[in-house]
Design a protein around this motif. Structure first.
Motif, PDB file in Angstrom:
ATOM      1  N   VAL A 170       0.669  -5.134  34.041  1.00  0.00           N
ATOM      2  CA  VAL A 170       1.071  -4.582  32.750  1.00  0.00           C
ATOM      3  C   VAL A 170       2.207  -5.384  32.135  1.00  0.00           C
ATOM      4  O   VAL A 170       2.196  -5.680  30.928  1.00  0.00           O
ATOM      5  CB  VAL A 170       1.453  -3.100  32.921  1.00  0.00           C
ATOM      6  N   ARG A 171       3.175  -5.754  32.927  1.00  0.00           N
ATOM      7  CA  ARG A 171       4.313  -6.483  32.373  1.00  0.00           C
ATOM      8  C   ARG A 171       3.885  -7.838  31.817  1.00  0.00           C
ATOM      9  O   ARG A 171       4.334  -8.253  30.745  1.00  0.00           O
ATOM     10  CB  ARG A 171       5.396  -6.648  33.443  1.00  0.00           C
ATOM     11  N   ASP A 172       3.021  -8.545  32.549  1.00  0.00           N
ATOM     12  CA  ASP A 172       2.525  -9.820  32.036  1.00  0.00           C
ATOM     13  C   ASP A 172       1.674  -9.614  30.790  1.00  0.00           C
ATOM     14  O   ASP A 172       1.678 -10.453  29.877  1.00  0.00           O
ATOM     15  CB  ASP A 172       1.705 -10.531  33.111  1.00  0.00           C
ATOM     16  N   ALA A 173       0.931  -8.510  30.743  1.00  0.00           N
ATOM     17  CA  ALA A 173       0.110  -8.241  29.567  1.00  0.00           C
ATOM     18  C   ALA A 173       0.967  -7.961  28.340  1.00  0.00           C
ATOM     19  O   ALA A 173       0.642  -8.384  27.222  1.00  0.00           O
ATOM     20  CB  ALA A 173      -0.826  -7.057  29.841  1.00  0.00           C
ATOM     21  N   VAL A 174       2.076  -7.252  28.531  1.00  0.00           N
ATOM     22  CA  VAL A 174       2.986  -6.993  27.418  1.00  0.00           C
ATOM     23  C   VAL A 174       3.609  -8.299  26.924  1.00  0.00           C
ATOM     24  O   VAL A 174       3.754  -8.527  25.712  1.00  0.00           O
ATOM     25  CB  VAL A 174       4.062  -5.988  27.834  1.00  0.00           C
ATOM     26  N   ALA A 175       3.966  -9.184  27.865  1.00  0.00           N
ATOM     27  CA  ALA A 175       4.500 -10.484  27.466  1.00  0.00           C
ATOM     28  C   ALA A 175       3.459 -11.274  26.680  1.00  0.00           C
ATOM     29  O   ALA A 175       3.787 -11.937  25.682  1.00  0.00           O
ATOM     30  CB  ALA A 175       4.948 -11.265  28.698  1.00  0.00           C
ATOM     31  N   ALA A 176       2.194 -11.214  27.108  1.00  0.00           N
ATOM     32  CA  ALA A 176       1.133 -11.903  26.373  1.00  0.00           C
ATOM     33  C   ALA A 176       0.929 -11.279  24.994  1.00  0.00           C
ATOM     34  O   ALA A 176       0.660 -11.980  24.020  1.00  0.00           O
ATOM     35  CB  ALA A 176      -0.166 -11.859  27.176  1.00  0.00           C
ATOM     36  N   ALA A 177       1.063  -9.958  24.892  1.00  0.00           N
ATOM     37  CA  ALA A 177       0.912  -9.285  23.594  1.00  0.00           C
ATOM     38  C   ALA A 177       2.008  -9.723  22.628  1.00  0.00           C
ATOM     39  O   ALA A 177       1.762  -9.893  21.425  1.00  0.00           O
ATOM     40  CB  ALA A 177       0.945  -7.773  23.793  1.00  0.00           C
ATOM     41  N   ARG A 178       3.210  -9.923  23.140  1.00  0.00           N
ATOM     42  CA  ARG A 178       4.301 -10.364  22.267  1.00  0.00           C
ATOM     43  C   ARG A 178       4.055 -11.784  21.754  1.00  0.00           C
ATOM     44  O   ARG A 178       4.450 -12.129  20.650  1.00  0.00           O
ATOM     45  CB  ARG A 178       5.624 -10.292  23.014  1.00  0.00           C
ATOM     46  N   ASP A 183       5.475 -11.511  15.074  1.00  0.00           N
ATOM     47  CA  ASP A 183       6.328 -10.865  14.078  1.00  0.00           C
ATOM     48  C   ASP A 183       6.800  -9.516  14.624  1.00  0.00           C
ATOM     49  O   ASP A 183       6.015  -8.567  14.728  1.00  0.00           O
ATOM     50  CB  ASP A 183       5.563 -10.672  12.769  1.00  0.00           C
ATOM     51  N   PRO A 184       8.083  -9.373  14.975  1.00  0.00           N
ATOM     52  CA  PRO A 184       8.533  -8.102  15.555  1.00  0.00           C
ATOM     53  C   PRO A 184       8.512  -6.949  14.565  1.00  0.00           C
ATOM     54  O   PRO A 184       8.490  -5.782  14.977  1.00  0.00           O
ATOM     55  CB  PRO A 184       9.965  -8.419  16.013  1.00  0.00           C
ATOM     56  N   GLU A 185       8.506  -7.234  13.260  1.00  0.00           N
ATOM     57  CA  GLU A 185       8.485  -6.161  12.274  1.00  0.00           C
ATOM     58  C   GLU A 185       7.112  -5.512  12.186  1.00  0.00           C
ATOM     59  O   GLU A 185       6.992  -4.319  11.891  1.00  0.00           O
ATOM     60  CB  GLU A 185       8.895  -6.715  10.904  1.00  0.00           C
ATOM     61  N   ARG A 186       6.070  -6.288  12.433  1.00  0.00           N
ATOM     62  CA  ARG A 186       4.699  -5.773  12.349  1.00  0.00           C
ATOM     63  C   ARG A 186       4.132  -5.388  13.705  1.00  0.00           C
ATOM     64  O   ARG A 186       3.163  -4.646  13.782  1.00  0.00           O
ATOM     65  CB  ARG A 186       3.773  -6.823  11.712  1.00  0.00           C
ATOM     66  N   ARG A 187       4.713  -5.908  14.770  1.00  0.00           N
ATOM     67  CA  ARG A 187       4.120  -5.755  16.095  1.00  0.00           C
ATOM     68  C   ARG A 187       4.297  -4.341  16.625  1.00  0.00           C
ATOM     69  O   ARG A 187       5.361  -3.761  16.575  1.00  0.00           O
ATOM     70  CB  ARG A 187       4.770  -6.751  17.054  1.00  0.00           C
ATOM     71  N   ARG A 188       3.204  -3.805  17.161  1.00  0.00           N
ATOM     72  CA  ARG A 188       3.226  -2.506  17.828  1.00  0.00           C
ATOM     73  C   ARG A 188       2.319  -2.606  19.060  1.00  0.00           C
ATOM     74  O   ARG A 188       1.110  -2.823  18.915  1.00  0.00           O
ATOM     75  CB  ARG A 188       2.734  -1.406  16.889  1.00  0.00           C
ATOM     76  N   ASP A 229      13.654 -15.650  25.451  1.00  0.00           N
ATOM     77  CA  ASP A 229      13.051 -15.052  26.640  1.00  0.00           C
ATOM     78  C   ASP A 229      13.083 -13.536  26.569  1.00  0.00           C
ATOM     79  O   ASP A 229      12.151 -12.849  26.981  1.00  0.00           O
ATOM     80  CB  ASP A 229      13.781 -15.511  27.907  1.00  0.00           C
ATOM     81  N   VAL A 230      14.177 -12.978  26.047  1.00  0.00           N
ATOM     82  CA  VAL A 230      14.284 -11.529  25.925  1.00  0.00           C
ATOM     83  C   VAL A 230      13.228 -11.004  24.969  1.00  0.00           C
ATOM     84  O   VAL A 230      12.643  -9.941  25.158  1.00  0.00           O
ATOM     85  CB  VAL A 230      15.698 -11.141  25.456  1.00  0.00           C
ATOM     86  N   ALA A 231      12.964 -11.763  23.897  1.00  0.00           N
ATOM     87  CA  ALA A 231      11.994 -11.316  22.897  1.00  0.00           C
ATOM     88  C   ALA A 231      10.567 -11.380  23.411  1.00  0.00           C
ATOM     89  O   ALA A 231       9.708 -10.646  22.943  1.00  0.00           O
ATOM     90  CB  ALA A 231      12.132 -12.151  21.628  1.00  0.00           C
ATOM     91  N   PHE A 232      10.300 -12.267  24.377  1.00  0.00           N
ATOM     92  CA  PHE A 232       8.918 -12.465  24.810  1.00  0.00           C
ATOM     93  C   PHE A 232       8.713 -12.151  26.284  1.00  0.00           C
ATOM     94  O   PHE A 232       7.742 -12.598  26.872  1.00  0.00           O
ATOM     95  CB  PHE A 232       8.502 -13.919  24.543  1.00  0.00           C
ATOM     96  N   ASP A 233       9.609 -11.425  26.909  1.00  0.00           N
ATOM     97  CA  ASP A 233       9.405 -11.093  28.306  1.00  0.00           C
ATOM     98  C   ASP A 233       8.499  -9.877  28.427  1.00  0.00           C
ATOM     99  O   ASP A 233       7.968  -9.369  27.448  1.00  0.00           O
ATOM    100  CB  ASP A 233      10.750 -10.872  29.021  1.00  0.00           C
ATOM    101  N   GLY A 234       8.322  -9.410  29.680  1.00  0.00           N
ATOM    102  CA  GLY A 234       7.409  -8.297  29.909  1.00  0.00           C
ATOM    103  C   GLY A 234       8.086  -6.957  29.992  1.00  0.00           C
ATOM    104  O   GLY A 234       7.583  -6.055  30.674  1.00  0.00           O
ATOM    105  N   ARG A 235       9.211  -6.765  29.313  1.00  0.00           N
ATOM    106  CA  ARG A 235       9.906  -5.488  29.368  1.00  0.00           C
ATOM    107  C   ARG A 235       9.045  -4.378  28.779  1.00  0.00           C
ATOM    108  O   ARG A 235       8.434  -4.527  27.728  1.00  0.00           O
ATOM    109  CB  ARG A 235      11.225  -5.582  28.612  1.00  0.00           C
ATOM    110  N   LEU A 236       9.040  -3.242  29.474  1.00  0.00           N
ATOM    111  CA  LEU A 236       8.295  -2.083  29.003  1.00  0.00           C
ATOM    112  C   LEU A 236       9.180  -1.096  28.271  1.00  0.00           C
ATOM    113  O   LEU A 236       8.682  -0.086  27.764  1.00  0.00           O
ATOM    114  CB  LEU A 236       7.616  -1.389  30.190  1.00  0.00           C
ATOM    115  N   ASP A 237      10.482  -1.356  28.224  1.00  0.00           N
ATOM    116  CA  ASP A 237      11.405  -0.426  27.595  1.00  0.00           C
ATOM    117  C   ASP A 237      11.908  -0.956  26.256  1.00  0.00           C
ATOM    118  O   ASP A 237      12.980  -0.575  25.799  1.00  0.00           O
ATOM    119  CB  ASP A 237      12.586  -0.146  28.522  1.00  0.00           C
ATOM    120  N   ALA A 238      11.150  -1.849  25.622  1.00  0.00           N
ATOM    121  CA  ALA A 238      11.567  -2.408  24.338  1.00  0.00           C
ATOM    122  C   ALA A 238      11.085  -1.513  23.211  1.00  0.00           C
ATOM    123  O   ALA A 238      10.238  -0.627  23.388  1.00  0.00           O
ATOM    124  CB  ALA A 238      11.029  -3.828  24.178  1.00  0.00           C
ATOM    125  N   ASP A 239      11.620  -1.771  22.001  1.00  0.00           N
ATOM    126  CA  ASP A 239      11.317  -0.899  20.877  1.00  0.00           C
ATOM    127  C   ASP A 239       9.973  -1.205  20.231  1.00  0.00           C
ATOM    128  O   ASP A 239       9.625  -0.586  19.225  1.00  0.00           O
ATOM    129  CB  ASP A 239      12.425  -0.985  19.820  1.00  0.00           C
TER     130      ASP A 239
END
Length: 692
Positions: A170-178, A183-188, A229-239
């Motif tokens: 899941v964490r790697d998948a979230v990183a791939a999704a980012r 665009d962080p304004e449009r990304r969900r 790296d913070v913007a594109f890592d696999g964190r699951l607790d991001a906004d």
């Protein structure tokens, strides 16, 4: 409310011809009749209902105008205030790891089926201006559908997602999704998972509303981490991440370790390391059944407290190799971790050709060979079956191919190497004079021949110094006396390994020590390259290099791997190892060569695409096909990830994740429903009466 396509309001002009048709009056035609008596009665009845008749026409007109208005506004794509000017890139991440195969006892549905249902509902809410993508997070991260504005494609792809037997990514998948939506304004990012990740308890405690100061603080703590790296890592607790929990907490008992290895001392012995863990909140009673090639080997009763693990080492003997299987009796919510497999290497029989000199009795040598279970001494008529030649007190005219053991060497080796005078030859080794009671002072402890053997201070009666010709092979001194004489040497050569022991076993005290049978057992393993090291069972989702000697080490060879379900995939073999990627299914895999004639990749002619295609069409998993190639290594793959076997589902609060994307349908959907209702009402109030 605003309109996404206000230009589509031009469709409201359709109302003008409808109004025109209602205003237009039809001119009555003149007809001559014989009397007006009956027509006057009809006109009288019509006058009594003229008000309702006119009203009914106006109601019909209003209903049809409302119908046109609803359709026109639906085509204009109205937006709620929460949707206005907020086009989004929606990435759906579906966890299809092993734990998602757990069955809910109430609905008899797997967690993956529940996740697919929720993801399909969310994909159906896509509005104009939105993009959507689909990523799976099973054994490996896979972008199933890239960014697209056509939701039906994603909905269809969601229904095709299959389970894997590997751990979640899941964490790697979230990183791939980012990276897919930068665009962080449009990304969900919406993740559908049962929370089978490391430190799952942190998922419900961490807040998603990290400020810029929090991110800068996290970067300051790790100098190697950059803001990118913070913007594109696999964190699951991001906004930008929303976790959707699927399934419910279930009890489970799993096999978390299952490894087997051959004994380094006992030729037919093996040791099994097994661990079973209770992931339930209550005590359980279970039974672990062990089978070797479907033959019952052992049954172990288990009583485990809540959260308790049972770990043991089981020692047994078996000359036959094959698939060793462990299985739990319970049919709990997750079946994939109730079965584990390991490959037990076969110990083939060793036919030995023993040649004893006239002056040697070799009583102890015979007894030791007979005590080794795998050894079978063959007579002269079966010499062609011999895999090992042993010469005691005699030197042959030529050293045979294959492994050879020389004991109590009486003379120099055969002259099979050309010297300065080609009419003569140089011997393979030279033997010194017999020493009186030589004592071993030094031994090569790193050699596998001397594993578990301690020969220092042992007297080797009849010991002689051995000087090996370098043309014979790469020689290693194993035993050395206090005077510096070499009495035992191992030789590596292409035709087979050689072990030289210059000692008279009949008069030495070496056979009386327990080290001698151990030494002979080590020699058998060394001759046939049976190291006794573990051949590990692999875990799903982890790439590995499997030892496989099928050709020259310096060449890269193309081979194929047959999975448990019969599917085939290409693999490369280099430096004596088969390079295997992350395997997604549990079971036994077989490595086979592409054909009898290997085709090296480096510097060799490659098969054409047509030849490869034809070969793929002819390949199958039948026995005849395996015989066509050379059956190589069998590889066991198990699910041994505690995170997947732990079927607890963390309770995620709405404050612990980013808000969901707008889940309600766009206004056009409700406008179309209202228009359909108006059509039915208009037909019931007016058109039905006209037809009747």
């Amino acid at each position: 409310m605003s309109l996404a396509s206000p230009d589509k309001l031009l469709w409201l002009m359709v109302a003008l011809p409808i109004i025109g048709f209602y205003i237009l009056k039809t001119r009555l035609r003149r007809r001559q009749v014989s009397t007006l008596l009956f027509w006057e009665q009809v006109f009288e009845q019509k006058r009594q209902r003229s008000l309702w008749q006119n009203l009914r026409h106006w109601v019909s007109l209003l209903l049809q105008l409302a119908f046109v208005g609803f359709l026109g506004f639906a085509l204009a794509d109205p937006l709620w205030n929460s949707q206005a000017d907020r086009g989004q890139d929606l990435i759906l991440v579906i966890d299809n790891s092993a734990s998602m195969g757990a069955i809910n006892p109430d609905t008899q549905q797997t967690r993956l089926e529940e996740a697919r249902s929720k993801a399909s509902d969310m994909a159906s809410t896509l509005r104009n201006g939105d993009n959507i993508a689909l990523i799976t997070a099973g054994t490996s991260v896979r972008v199933v559908v890239g960014m697209s504005d056509f939701a039906p494609t994603v909905v269809e792809a969601i229904e095709q997602i299959k389970l894997t037997d590997g751990p979640t990514q899941v964490r790697d998948a979230v990183a791939a999704a980012r990276r897919l939506a930068s665009d962080p304004e449009r990304r969900r990012i919406v993740v559908f998972t049962d929370g089978g990740v490391t430190d799952r308890d942190r998922l419900k405690a961490e807040s998603s509303n990290d400020s810029d100061a929090d991110q800068e603080s996290r970067v300051a703590q790790d100098e190697s981490t950059t803001p990118e790296d913070v913007a594109f890592d696999g964190r699951l607790d991001a906004d930008d991440v929303r976790l959707i929990s699927v399934g419910q907490t279930l009890d489970n008992v799993a096999i978390t370790t299952f490894q087997v290895r051959r004994s380094t001392v006992d030729p037919i012995g093996y040791s099994l390391l097994v661990e079973v863990k209770n992931f339930s909140e209550d005590p359980v009673e279970n039974r672990l059944t062990l089978k070797l090639n479907d033959v019952l080997a052992d049954v172990i009763p288990l009583k485990l407290q809540a959260g308790e693990s049972y770990r043991t080492q089981i020692d047994a003997t078996s000359q036959a190799g094959g698939v060793l299987t462990g299985e739990l009796k319970d049919d709990d919510a997750l079946l994939i971790d109730n079965v584990a497999r390991a490959i037990l290497p076969e110990r083939p029989e060793i036919p030995v050709h023993l040649v004893i000199g006239d002056e040697s009795q070799s009583y102890y040598l015979n007894r030791v060979l007979e005590s080794i279970p795998l050894v079978r001494i063959v007579d002269q008529s079966q010499i062609d079956q011999a895999k090992l030649h042993i010469f005691a007190g005699v030197v042959p005219e030529a050293i045979p191919d294959g492994p050879v053991l020389f004991v109590d060497i009486p003379a120099d080796g055969p002259k099979q190497f050309a010297g300065a005078d080609e009419s003569q030859g140089t011997p393979a080794w030279r033997i010194g004079e017999a020493m009186e009671n030589p004592i071993i002072a030094k031994q090569e402890t790193s050699s596998p021949l001397l594993r578990h053997v301690q020969l220092q201070n042992v007297i080797l009666a009849g010991g002689r110094d051995i000087a090996v010709n370098e043309q014979l092979g790469n020689a290693t001194t194993l035993l050395e006396t206090a005077t510096g004489a070499t009495v035992c040497v191992s030789v590596e050569r292409e035709q087979g390994r050689i072990l030289l022991l210059a000692s008279d076993l009949d008069s030495s005290d070496l056979p009386l020590r327990i080290a001698f049978p151990v030494l002979m057992t080590n020699a058998m393993n060394w001759f046939f390259r049976e190291t006794g090291e573990i051949r590990p069972a692999l875990a799903t989702g982890i790439a590995a290099d499997v030892p496989w000697d099928i050709g020259p080490v310096e060449e890269t060879t193309l081979a194929r791997m047959i999975g448990p379900a019969g599917d085939e995939s290409p693999v490369t073999v280099k430096d004596g190892f088969a390079k295997l990627g992350a395997l997604s299914q549990t079971g036994v895999y077989h490595l086979t060569t592409e054909s009898k004639n290997q085709t090296p990749i480096d510097g060799q002619e490659q098969p054409t695409e047509a030849e490869l295609t034809e070969g793929d069409q002819e390949s199958s998993t039948s026995a005849s096909d395996l015989e066509a190639g050379s059956l190589g290594e069998a590889v066991a793959v198990n699910l041994t990830d505690p995170n997947e076997s732990d079927l607890r589902v963390p309770e995620l609060s709405d404050d612990a994740s980013a808000p969901l994307p707008p889940a309600s349908r766009s206004p056009w959907f409700y406008l179309v429903l209202a228009a359909c209702g108006l059509v039915i009402a208009e037909w019931a109030l007016f058109q039905r009466r006209v037809v009747a």
